[in-house]
Design an enzyme around this catalytic site. Structure first.
Site, PDB file in Angstrom:
ATOM      1  N   HIS A 134       0.869  -1.179   0.000  1.00  0.00           N
ATOM      2  CA  HIS A 134       0.000   0.000   0.000  1.00  0.00           C
ATOM      3  C   HIS A 134       0.907   1.231   0.000  1.00  0.00           C
ATOM      4  CE1 HIS A 134      -2.839   2.900   1.811  1.00  0.00           C
ATOM      5  NE2 HIS A 134      -3.797   2.083   1.419  1.00  0.00           N
ATOM      6  N   ASP A 211       2.863  -4.904   8.094  1.00  0.00           N
ATOM      7  CA  ASP A 211       1.632  -4.143   7.894  1.00  0.00           C
ATOM      8  C   ASP A 211       0.482  -5.151   7.922  1.00  0.00           C
ATOM      9  OD1 ASP A 211      -0.616  -2.939   6.892  1.00  0.00           O
ATOM     10  OD2 ASP A 211       0.366  -2.003   5.174  1.00  0.00           O
ATOM     11  N   GLN A 214      -4.653  -5.587   6.580  1.00  0.00           N
ATOM     12  CA  GLN A 214      -5.625  -6.481   5.926  1.00  0.00           C
ATOM     13  C   GLN A 214      -5.531  -7.906   6.467  1.00  0.00           C
ATOM     14  OE1 GLN A 214      -7.947  -5.355   4.089  1.00  0.00           O
ATOM     15  NE2 GLN A 214      -7.154  -3.321   3.587  1.00  0.00           N
ATOM     16  N   LYS A 237     -10.902  -1.022  10.129  1.00  0.00           N
ATOM     17  CA  LYS A 237     -11.022  -2.164   9.214  1.00  0.00           C
ATOM     18  C   LYS A 237     -11.394  -3.442   9.962  1.00  0.00           C
ATOM     19  CE  LYS A 237      -7.458  -0.314   6.124  1.00  0.00           C
ATOM     20  NZ  LYS A 237      -8.159   0.121   4.921  1.00  0.00           N
ATOM     21  N   CYS A 375      -4.660   2.541  -3.766  1.00  0.00           N
ATOM     22  CA  CYS A 375      -3.405   3.014  -3.137  1.00  0.00           C
ATOM     23  C   CYS A 375      -2.264   2.035  -3.369  1.00  0.00           C
ATOM     24  CB  CYS A 375      -3.577   3.262  -1.640  1.00  0.00           C
ATOM     25  SG  CYS A 375      -4.723   4.574  -1.274  1.00  0.00           S
TER      26      CYS A 375
HETATM   27  N1  PMP Z   1      -1.836  -0.902   4.511  1.00  0.00           N
HETATM   28  C1  PMP Z   1      -2.764  -1.637   3.916  1.00  0.00           C
HETATM   29  C2  PMP Z   1      -2.412  -3.009   3.427  1.00  0.00           C
HETATM   30  C3  PMP Z   1      -4.061  -1.137   3.766  1.00  0.00           C
HETATM   31  O1  PMP Z   1      -4.987  -1.863   3.155  1.00  0.00           O
HETATM   32  C4  PMP Z   1      -4.355   0.162   4.247  1.00  0.00           C
HETATM   33  C5  PMP Z   1      -5.738   0.758   4.081  1.00  0.00           C
HETATM   34  N2  PMP Z   1      -6.311   0.561   2.845  1.00  0.00           N
HETATM   35  C6  PMP Z   1      -3.350   0.877   4.865  1.00  0.00           C
HETATM   36  C7  PMP Z   1      -2.099   0.314   4.993  1.00  0.00           C
HETATM   37  C8  PMP Z   1      -3.604   2.244   5.446  1.00  0.00           C
HETATM   38  O2  PMP Z   1      -4.520   2.153   6.476  1.00  0.00           O
HETATM   39  P1  PMP Z   1      -5.148   3.448   7.166  1.00  0.00           P
HETATM   40  O3  PMP Z   1      -5.683   4.282   6.040  1.00  0.00           O
HETATM   41  O4  PMP Z   1      -6.217   2.910   8.059  1.00  0.00           O
HETATM   42  O5  PMP Z   1      -4.051   4.139   7.900  1.00  0.00           O
END
Ligand code: PMP
Length: 417
Positions: A134, A211, A214, A237, A375
């Site tokens: 991401h 990270d 997910q 999430k 993203c």
């Molecule tokens: N890493 C991953 C794998 C994600 O899916 C996301 C959110 N789509 C993020 C980081 C960022 O998360 P947040 O916007 O809640 O900070």
């Protein structure tokens, strides 16, 4: 609400699902159609327990924490710290000093990258990420590299969306200071062989940040067993409040790193000559935090624990296979990401149609999916596509949702191609 259409009849009978019934926002019509919510990787809906707990917090113990001697402040502090302990247990941390409240995954990664950039990283060093991170696990490391002159190295992937482990091994040398890697890809759904990735990094003395944005809602996480140095995730999430997240860090690392932000709560003593920083975990929590969010993240975790992550994982795995079979039968649909181990997200492209147009048509049918690059622009560059249509699943989804999604997708494809 129009009660005559077949859609509504089907929808009403569907409300018998006891898990789904705990999520009031799912019980609505959009454009006269029952809502089918398949954008869970972006954010999940919230159960009554969490919604009620938010109201209860503001109508009972709302106050600032760690500061007041008065009754409300003590109650709020106790609830805040109880949540920290619950989270430590949830991820099997050694103790609650290893659990830092953040705004979310993004802030957790920025915190570690920023602290690392001030912890002796030089232009002789390097950082490893993967090709399907991401943006929030790419840009903070690029910023670290800009600041320190360190090199960013990227683990490549194959067409199925699996990391090339031999190439990863080849990148590991004594210049690597940290490997920052997602457990599960938000776009491809790939589950990485995370333990192996961590073990290999440790063999050359590198730290590892996972990270888990997910992963934490789909798979049971045990940080002791993973032996990761840092792990980050977001409350929103995993059925919890928005604006709250967790950074887990091994105590040894959190002790060594400099603080992230300066301000109230992260200090023991301040004078104009010298400031002494607070002990863990407060050293990394400057200023008034998202108190209500932190307290109610515990409520979301209690909700998950009541169902059980093993049961959730088995259920969602079944749903993922069902959905994969359903969409791949539709002519023109290409699944993007065919890793052997997947969870959560199912991405696809349609030959001859733009993902945005598919998304708009599905929306008019009451089906919420995500379209675009999610993203993860480097993934789109890899597959030479402008974006994907992504359906992502949560514990309240069902095969009925998937059937409606597949029918809707078929209709959209017929209209556009
Ligand atoms: N890493 C991953 C794998 C994600 O899916 C996301 C959110 N789509 C993020 C980081 C960022 O998360 P947040 O916007 O809640 O900070």
């Amino acid at each position: 609400m129009e009660l005559k259409s077949e859609d509504v009849q089907e929808y009403l009978s569907y409300q018998g699902n006891p898990v789904r019934e705990q999520f009031p926002s799912l019980n609505q019509m959009v454009y006269g159609k029952p809502l089918i919510y398949l954008d869970n990787a972006a954010t999940t809906q919230k159960p009554w327990k969490v919604i009620n707990a938010v109201q209860e917090y503001y109508t009972t113990i709302n106050s600032n924490i760690h500061r007041g001697v008065h009754y409300l402040s003590q109650k709020a502090t106790d609830a805040y710290e109880l949540s920290r302990t619950t989270i430590a247990t949830f991820i099997n941390a050694k103790n609650s000093r290893e659990v830092i409240f953040t705004k979310g995954t993004t802030e957790g990664i920025n915190l570690v990258a920023d602290c690392f950039s001030r912890y002796g990283i030089t232009d002789k060093d390097s950082v490893i990420i993967s090709s399907f991170e991401h943006h929030s696990n790419i840009v903070p490391w690029q910023m670290l590299c800009d600041k320190t002159g360190a090199r960013l190295k990227v683990i490549p992937m194959n067409e199925d969306g699996e990391l090339l482990m031999d190439d990863y091994k080849a990148l590991l040398d004594d210049t690597v200071k940290i490997v920052a890697i997602s457990y599960v890809s938000n776009t491809l759904g790939t589950i990485n062989p995370i333990k192996e990735i961590i073990d290999l990094a440790h063999q050359i003395g590198s730290a590892v940040l996972v990270d888990a944005a997910q992963a934490v809602q789909h798979l049971a996480i045990d940080v002791k067993d993973l032996d990761c140095d840092f792990l980050v995730f977001s409350g929103h999430k995993m059925y919890g409040p928005t604006g709250i997240g967790i950074l887990y860090g091994k105590e040894e690392w959190l002790e060594k790193l400099p603080p992230y932000q300066g301000g109230g709560d992260m200090i023991k003593t301040v004078s104009f000559v010298k400031t002494e920083y607070n002990e863990l975990p407060f050293k990394f929590e400057a200023g008034t935090p998202h108190i209500e969010g932190a307290i109610n993240l515990k409520v979301a975790i209690d909700f998950i624990n009541e169902i059980g992550l093993e049961q959730i994982a088995a259920f969602e795995q079944g749903l993922m296979s069902y959905a994969t079979t359903a969409v791949q039968e539709i002519p023109g649909v290409n699944i993007i990401g065919r890793a052997k181990a997947k969870t959560g997200s199912l991405s696809l492209s349609v030959t001859g149609a733009h993902p945005y147009d598919i998304g708009v048509l599905l929306d008019k049918m009451g089906i919420a999916v995500r379209t675009g690059h999610h993203c993860t622009q480097p993934i789109m560059d890899f597959y030479c596509i402008p974006g994907t249509v992504r359906a992502s699943f949560a514990l309240y989804n069902s095969t009925l949702d998937v059937d409606r999604f597949a029918e809707g997708l078929k209709r959209a494809v017929n209209m556009l191609v």
